[in-house]
Design a protein around this motif. Structure first.
Motif, PDB file in Angstrom:
ATOM      1  N   LEU A 118      50.147  16.592  38.569  1.00  0.00           N
ATOM      2  CA  LEU A 118      49.902  17.324  36.829  1.00  0.00           C
ATOM      3  C   LEU A 118      48.523  16.714  36.321  1.00  0.00           C
ATOM      4  O   LEU A 118      48.197  15.612  36.644  1.00  0.00           O
ATOM      5  CB  LEU A 118      51.001  16.914  35.926  1.00  0.00           C
ATOM      6  N   PRO A 119      47.748  17.522  35.663  1.00  0.00           N
ATOM      7  CA  PRO A 119      46.574  17.272  35.350  1.00  0.00           C
ATOM      8  C   PRO A 119      46.565  15.949  34.123  1.00  0.00           C
ATOM      9  O   PRO A 119      45.604  15.437  33.776  1.00  0.00           O
ATOM     10  CB  PRO A 119      45.823  18.260  34.674  1.00  0.00           C
ATOM     11  N   GLU A 120      47.530  16.237  33.486  1.00  0.00           N
ATOM     12  CA  GLU A 120      47.478  15.461  31.944  1.00  0.00           C
ATOM     13  C   GLU A 120      48.983  14.732  31.619  1.00  0.00           C
ATOM     14  O   GLU A 120      50.096  15.291  32.133  1.00  0.00           O
ATOM     15  CB  GLU A 120      47.322  16.335  30.665  1.00  0.00           C
ATOM     16  N   ILE A 121      48.914  13.698  31.237  1.00  0.00           N
ATOM     17  CA  ILE A 121      50.155  12.790  30.971  1.00  0.00           C
ATOM     18  C   ILE A 121      50.930  13.755  29.874  1.00  0.00           C
ATOM     19  O   ILE A 121      52.167  13.603  30.110  1.00  0.00           O
ATOM     20  CB  ILE A 121      49.567  11.316  30.238  1.00  0.00           C
ATOM     21  N   ASN A 122      50.313  14.394  28.990  1.00  0.00           N
ATOM     22  CA  ASN A 122      51.159  14.946  27.793  1.00  0.00           C
ATOM     23  C   ASN A 122      51.918  16.267  28.362  1.00  0.00           C
ATOM     24  O   ASN A 122      52.695  16.591  27.896  1.00  0.00           O
ATOM     25  CB  ASN A 122      50.226  15.565  26.704  1.00  0.00           C
ATOM     26  N   LEU A 123      51.547  16.652  29.965  1.00  0.00           N
ATOM     27  CA  LEU A 123      52.425  17.753  30.241  1.00  0.00           C
ATOM     28  C   LEU A 123      53.666  17.188  30.934  1.00  0.00           C
ATOM     29  O   LEU A 123      54.632  18.125  31.182  1.00  0.00           O
ATOM     30  CB  LEU A 123      51.528  18.541  31.472  1.00  0.00           C
ATOM     31  N   THR A 124      53.708  15.736  30.996  1.00  0.00           N
ATOM     32  CA  THR A 124      54.766  15.219  32.053  1.00  0.00           C
ATOM     33  C   THR A 124      56.136  15.271  31.250  1.00  0.00           C
ATOM     34  O   THR A 124      57.261  15.689  31.479  1.00  0.00           O
ATOM     35  CB  THR A 124      54.410  13.694  32.104  1.00  0.00           C
ATOM     36  N   HIS A 164      43.102  23.987  38.084  1.00  0.00           N
ATOM     37  CA  HIS A 164      41.423  24.244  37.854  1.00  0.00           C
ATOM     38  C   HIS A 164      41.305  22.946  36.919  1.00  0.00           C
ATOM     39  O   HIS A 164      40.130  22.908  36.753  1.00  0.00           O
ATOM     40  CB  HIS A 164      41.587  25.542  37.193  1.00  0.00           C
ATOM     41  N   ASP A 165      42.177  22.032  36.579  1.00  0.00           N
ATOM     42  CA  ASP A 165      41.922  21.267  35.362  1.00  0.00           C
ATOM     43  C   ASP A 165      40.901  20.340  35.808  1.00  0.00           C
ATOM     44  O   ASP A 165      40.808  19.658  36.722  1.00  0.00           O
ATOM     45  CB  ASP A 165      43.194  20.626  34.906  1.00  0.00           C
ATOM     46  N   SER A 166      39.916  19.958  34.997  1.00  0.00           N
ATOM     47  CA  SER A 166      38.866  18.999  35.208  1.00  0.00           C
ATOM     48  C   SER A 166      39.475  17.672  35.212  1.00  0.00           C
ATOM     49  O   SER A 166      38.845  16.589  35.885  1.00  0.00           O
ATOM     50  CB  SER A 166      37.707  19.064  34.246  1.00  0.00           C
ATOM     51  N   SER A 167      40.761  17.339  34.703  1.00  0.00           N
ATOM     52  CA  SER A 167      41.363  16.080  34.555  1.00  0.00           C
ATOM     53  C   SER A 167      41.693  15.639  36.157  1.00  0.00           C
ATOM     54  O   SER A 167      41.741  14.472  36.340  1.00  0.00           O
ATOM     55  CB  SER A 167      42.631  15.962  33.766  1.00  0.00           C
ATOM     56  N   PHE A 168      41.490  16.304  37.038  1.00  0.00           N
ATOM     57  CA  PHE A 168      41.934  15.913  38.437  1.00  0.00           C
ATOM     58  C   PHE A 168      40.721  15.488  38.923  1.00  0.00           C
ATOM     59  O   PHE A 168      40.779  14.644  40.007  1.00  0.00           O
ATOM     60  CB  PHE A 168      42.282  17.026  39.454  1.00  0.00           C
ATOM     61  N   LYS A 169      39.651  15.335  38.321  1.00  0.00           N
ATOM     62  CA  LYS A 169      38.362  14.692  38.960  1.00  0.00           C
ATOM     63  C   LYS A 169      38.301  13.240  38.102  1.00  0.00           C
ATOM     64  O   LYS A 169      38.102  13.421  37.106  1.00  0.00           O
ATOM     65  CB  LYS A 169      37.265  15.537  38.600  1.00  0.00           C
ATOM     66  N   GLN A 170      38.270  12.163  38.931  1.00  0.00           N
ATOM     67  CA  GLN A 170      37.839  10.869  38.305  1.00  0.00           C
ATOM     68  C   GLN A 170      36.375  10.875  38.030  1.00  0.00           C
ATOM     69  O   GLN A 170      35.521  10.950  38.845  1.00  0.00           O
ATOM     70  CB  GLN A 170      38.289   9.847  39.367  1.00  0.00           C
ATOM     71  N   PRO A 194      66.465  11.220  43.433  1.00  0.00           N
ATOM     72  CA  PRO A 194      65.677   9.885  43.087  1.00  0.00           C
ATOM     73  C   PRO A 194      64.173  10.302  42.912  1.00  0.00           C
ATOM     74  O   PRO A 194      63.473  10.894  43.870  1.00  0.00           O
ATOM     75  CB  PRO A 194      65.784   8.985  44.424  1.00  0.00           C
ATOM     76  N   THR A 195      63.885   9.981  41.596  1.00  0.00           N
ATOM     77  CA  THR A 195      62.331  10.515  41.300  1.00  0.00           C
ATOM     78  C   THR A 195      61.713   9.371  40.858  1.00  0.00           C
ATOM     79  O   THR A 195      62.070   8.292  39.946  1.00  0.00           O
ATOM     80  CB  THR A 195      62.590  11.388  40.063  1.00  0.00           C
ATOM     81  N   ALA A 196      60.319   9.555  41.057  1.00  0.00           N
ATOM     82  CA  ALA A 196      59.343   8.376  40.447  1.00  0.00           C
ATOM     83  C   ALA A 196      58.307   9.189  39.845  1.00  0.00           C
ATOM     84  O   ALA A 196      57.743  10.030  40.122  1.00  0.00           O
ATOM     85  CB  ALA A 196      58.612   7.769  41.780  1.00  0.00           C
ATOM     86  N   VAL A 197      57.984   8.540  38.539  1.00  0.00           N
ATOM     87  CA  VAL A 197      57.253   9.120  37.577  1.00  0.00           C
ATOM     88  C   VAL A 197      55.755   8.152  37.472  1.00  0.00           C
ATOM     89  O   VAL A 197      56.235   7.151  37.118  1.00  0.00           O
ATOM     90  CB  VAL A 197      57.474   9.405  36.171  1.00  0.00           C
ATOM     91  N   LEU A 198      54.589   8.533  38.083  1.00  0.00           N
ATOM     92  CA  LEU A 198      53.599   7.676  38.043  1.00  0.00           C
ATOM     93  C   LEU A 198      52.357   8.231  37.199  1.00  0.00           C
ATOM     94  O   LEU A 198      51.805   9.290  37.387  1.00  0.00           O
ATOM     95  CB  LEU A 198      53.077   7.560  39.397  1.00  0.00           C
ATOM     96  N   HIS A 199      51.975   7.536  36.000  1.00  0.00           N
ATOM     97  CA  HIS A 199      50.795   7.855  35.382  1.00  0.00           C
ATOM     98  C   HIS A 199      50.301   6.632  34.591  1.00  0.00           C
ATOM     99  O   HIS A 199      51.038   5.487  34.377  1.00  0.00           O
ATOM    100  CB  HIS A 199      51.070   9.073  34.239  1.00  0.00           C
ATOM    101  N   SER A 200      49.404   6.780  33.925  1.00  0.00           N
ATOM    102  CA  SER A 200      48.852   5.434  33.313  1.00  0.00           C
ATOM    103  C   SER A 200      49.570   4.798  32.224  1.00  0.00           C
ATOM    104  O   SER A 200      49.127   3.679  32.051  1.00  0.00           O
ATOM    105  CB  SER A 200      47.194   5.737  32.858  1.00  0.00           C
ATOM    106  N   THR A 232      50.095  11.910  37.577  1.00  0.00           N
ATOM    107  CA  THR A 232      48.731  12.345  37.342  1.00  0.00           C
ATOM    108  C   THR A 232      47.842  11.998  38.626  1.00  0.00           C
ATOM    109  O   THR A 232      48.195  11.701  39.516  1.00  0.00           O
ATOM    110  CB  THR A 232      48.213  11.917  35.992  1.00  0.00           C
ATOM    111  N   ARG A 233      46.464  12.245  38.467  1.00  0.00           N
ATOM    112  CA  ARG A 233      45.598  12.356  39.785  1.00  0.00           C
ATOM    113  C   ARG A 233      45.760  11.193  40.537  1.00  0.00           C
ATOM    114  O   ARG A 233      45.708  11.138  41.902  1.00  0.00           O
ATOM    115  CB  ARG A 233      44.245  12.521  39.247  1.00  0.00           C
ATOM    116  N   LEU A 234      45.847   9.656  40.090  1.00  0.00           N
ATOM    117  CA  LEU A 234      46.016   8.644  40.809  1.00  0.00           C
ATOM    118  C   LEU A 234      47.215   8.504  41.847  1.00  0.00           C
ATOM    119  O   LEU A 234      47.039   8.076  42.861  1.00  0.00           O
ATOM    120  CB  LEU A 234      46.158   7.514  40.031  1.00  0.00           C
ATOM    121  N   SER A 235      48.328   9.403  41.589  1.00  0.00           N
ATOM    122  CA  SER A 235      49.311   9.690  42.446  1.00  0.00           C
ATOM    123  C   SER A 235      49.124  10.345  43.708  1.00  0.00           C
ATOM    124  O   SER A 235      50.204  10.250  44.681  1.00  0.00           O
ATOM    125  CB  SER A 235      50.466  10.476  41.584  1.00  0.00           C
TER     126      SER A 235
END
Length: 724
Positions: A245-251, A317-323, A266-272, A297-300
């Motif tokens: 996902l591009p954004e934490i707020n969509l999670t 398309h979201d620019s959040s995928f680019k570090q 069994p699920t893992a949720v990974l974001h900052s 998010t992207r680091l995952s």
């Protein structure tokens, strides 16, 4: 016996690998602690049994080897080696960037234990069930009797005392334990339409082989249900799924849907915002194959997964995928590389695909899957009106037409989104007498007025000042807030609709962990009549009552020198327009602009992505811009911009005679935001129709950059840059 190893360390060396000795051969991927400049540092064994190229007496020993921990796998190391090579970044630093905090520390981590699953043993199946009057006890027994294995959390949902019952029955030999169970998937209550079904079947037909898909569907067409349908098949086979996902707020909103559909997976949720300890454990659970579904998010994209069967990239398309700092990777592109490595399909989904992905779909590199209609049978695409406000008198950014529409929609029980891509009470504080504006002392940006906090803030370096009571130049105490920000818009609406429930959504109002959950609760309870939002609310959210969107200051970004500005604006307007009319109420969108004849607005009004994309691609081809060509930005910052420009131009002069003929070299120029955090910045672009030639040119640049001995100058390389 002494064995020499290459260790990947978080140090800015070209390859990031240093040689250390150990008394035995360590497996590649093992975490170790080594001395570096007198201090212990964590590293990863990259290779063992190597022949050192320095004097053995100068080689230090590995201090600790965490051999009780599972080593990082070979395919993960290959992914990091590729990322470091492609983005021209030191391998050791790339490895460090890809690891969770717990694996970057110099102490051991506890490996997660596989969850245990309970069923009745052969002896247990011969026993009589508990009497029916003990209905909760009998329910646990029945669940065990009819299952191949259930986890303790699943059994506790049936009876909170399940752990005590299991202990009691295990003592009598009636319980069998195992570390894995056949996945249990709840049937979907959602019925796919014909287009969704065809898309899901196409993805499922590609299981077990690399195949990139571009899932292009209008807003509200049910792309998520297509993802879920394909994911269910992969998970049912016991394989793993990576969902980006591009954004934490969509999670939070997505997680509710995941819990409803994949509650027993069994699920893992990974974001900052995940706690460091939890993130490390979830990372390891994924690496050991215990977590079957990874959402992040992207680091995952760097999460090791041994049995990867499908990758999904939502809002690709979201620019959040680019570090945008350190390892400047594009997670979407790495996800495609990773799918090829794993031999599995990848689905890139969007209502407004990036032109890079659209170009690949048109050329046949990706397979196009299309959803042309909204999933909700009664939902129609919204009516979009473009309003020229060039000669209108605006009330804090609102035209009279916009205010009337908002009042009317509230009276009729509808919900409105007022969209403004800007935070704060106002973009600037202004002295009407002498024209003084309040700039950030560290950056070439105006500070933003945050009225409630009584502060001026820089949204680039976060410098903060108390709002002055007079102008520092002329002493005038009547300072004016100019422009519109989300707080100013919110206050205008409160005066217009004093009885309405109004909520502002930006990074300031959703900074705390539970802010989003509370907002969703209020919206679904019908407590919110008007949302005031920035780009955070423009994508991925689905609010049934929302049937009017008003966009203020739509054309601000079109004045930018960035060639991607029209693409970003189109995606933004299409995404925010897509929030309207997703259920049984007709949707309407009013876009205020001073450039009504710009082609972007014609395409948005027609809700026609193809019209926009085809025109924009033609223009990009004409000028050789991405995706028709390739770019790299080389940037430098220094105490003043002249030093940064001279540094880049000096290297350019040295490298230019050696450059491949098809690489274009431009002179260094100041960046659009020259000053940032008390440093001044310049950049230079390398362009080529050949990716291979561009990387060869970068190979010529890097020795000069790495040879920089001026401590005042810092540099970076950004391959496939997204920002000008």
């Amino acid at each position: 016996m002494t064995i020499y190893h290459h260790i990947a360390l978080n140090v800015p060396l070209a390859d990031g690998l240093l040689t250390y000795a150990h008394h035995e051969t360590l497996a590649a991927g093992t975490r170790v602690v080594v001395p570096f400049r007198g201090r212990p540092q964590a590293g990863i064994v990259w290779a063992g049994g190597i022949t050192p190229d320095i004097e053995p007496t100068k080689i230090q020993n590995i201090q600790t080897a965490f051999t009780d921990e599972a080593p990082l796998p070979q395919d993960w190391r290959a992914l990091l080696a590729f990322a470091a090579r492609y983005y021209h970044y030191p391998l050791g630093q790339a490895v460090s960037a890809a690891l969770p905090q717990g694996l970057r520390e110099t102490k051991p981590v506890e490996m997660p234990q596989p969850p245990q699953y309970y069923s009745l043993s052969e002896t247990g199946r011969l026993q009589a069930a508990p009497p029916a009057r003990f209905h909760k006890k009998a329910a646990v027994w029945a669940a065990l009797q009819h299952s191949d294995g259930l986890s303790l959390p699943a059994l506790k949902q049936i009876n909170r005392q399940a752990d005590k019952l299991l202990e009691e029955w295990a003592a009598q030999g009636w319980i069998a334990l195992k570390n894995a169970a056949a996945p249990v998937l709840r049937p979907s209550e959602y019925c796919l339409n014909a287009e969704q079904q065809a898309a899901s079947q196409a993805v499922q037909a590609a299981f077990g082989q690399f195949q990139p898909f571009l899932l292009y569907g209008v807003t509200g067409s049910g792309k998520t249900e297509v993802y879920f349908d394909a994911m269910a098949e992969v998970l049912a086979a016991g394989r793993q799924v990576l969902f980006l996902l591009p954004e934490i707020n969509l999670t939070p909103q997505l997680l509710k849907r995941v819990e409803a559909r994949f509650a027993d997976v069994p699920t893992a949720v990974l974001h900052s915002q995940t706690a460091a300890g939890r993130r490390t454990q979830d990372y390891l659970r994924a690496m050991l194959g215990q977590a079957k579904l990874v959402i992040g998010t992207r680091l995952s994209v760097f999460t090791p997964m041994p049995d990867l069967g499908l990758i999904v990239v939502d809002e690709e398309h979201d620019s959040s995928f680019k570090q945008d700092n350190e390892l400047r990777y594009q997670a979407r592109d790495l996800a495609v590389w990773r799918a090829k490595q794993a031999g599995c399909p990848i689905v890139l989904g969007s209502a407004t695909p990036s032109l890079e992905s659209w170009h690949k779909a048109q050329s046949g590199a990706y397979r196009m899957l299309e959803l042309r209609q909204r999933a909700h049978s009664a939902a129609q695409l919204p009516q979009v009106d473009i309003l020229n406000v060039g000669r209108l008198k605006l009330d804090n950014g609102f035209s009279p037409q916009a205010l009337n529409l908002i009042k009317q929609n509230y009276a009729e029980g509808g919900m409105t989104l007022v969209y403004l891509n800007r935070r704060g009470f106002s973009p600037a504080l202004f002295c009407g007498d002498c024209g003084h504006t309040f700039g950030c002392p560290n950056c070439s940006a105006k500070m933003v007025l945050h009225r409630r906090a009584r502060q001026l803030r820089c949204h680039h370096c976060d410098h903060r000042e108390t709002v002055p009571y007079k102008c520092p130049d002329c002493g005038n105490q009547d300072l004016t807030a100019v422009g519109q920000g989300t707080q100013r818009v919110e206050e205008t609406l409160r005066l217009l609709l004093p009885e309405a429930g109004i909520a502002r959504i930006d990074r300031d109002s959703t900074a705390h962990k539970n802010d989003w959950a509370d907002l969703y609760r209020r919206i679904h309870a019908g407590e919110i009549d008007v949302l005031v939002g920035t780009q955070m609310i423009a994508k991925g959210h689905d609010f049934a009552r929302l049937n009017l969107v008003v966009v203020l200051n739509a054309d601000g970004s079109l004045y930018s020198a960035d060639f991607r500005a029209p693409e970003r604006l189109f995606a933004e307007l299409m995404q925010v327009s897509g929030r309207a009319g997703r259920a049984d109420k007709a949707g309407r969108v009013l876009i205020q602009t001073q450039l009504p004849d710009h082609p972007v607005f014609a395409a948005v009004k027609a809700q026609d992505y193809r019209q926009f994309a085809d025109r924009e691609l033609e223009e990009r081809k004409m000028f050789g811009m991405p995706p028709a060509g390739f770019q790299t930005a080389i940037r430098a910052d220094a105490p003043n911009v002249a030093q940064a420009v001279d540094f880049l131009n000096g290297i350019k002069a040295a490298v230019e005679p050696q450059l491949p003929e098809d690489v274009t070299h431009f002179g260094a120029t100041p960046m659009l935001m020259v000053r940032l955090a008390e440093r001044e910045r310049a950049q230079m672009f390398l362009e080529s129709p050949s990716r291979k030639s561009l990387h060869r040119a970068l190979g010529l640049w890097l020795p000069y950059l790495q040879g920089n001995r001026d401590a005042k100058i810092r540099w970076s390389v950004d391959v496939d840059p997204q920002e000008m």
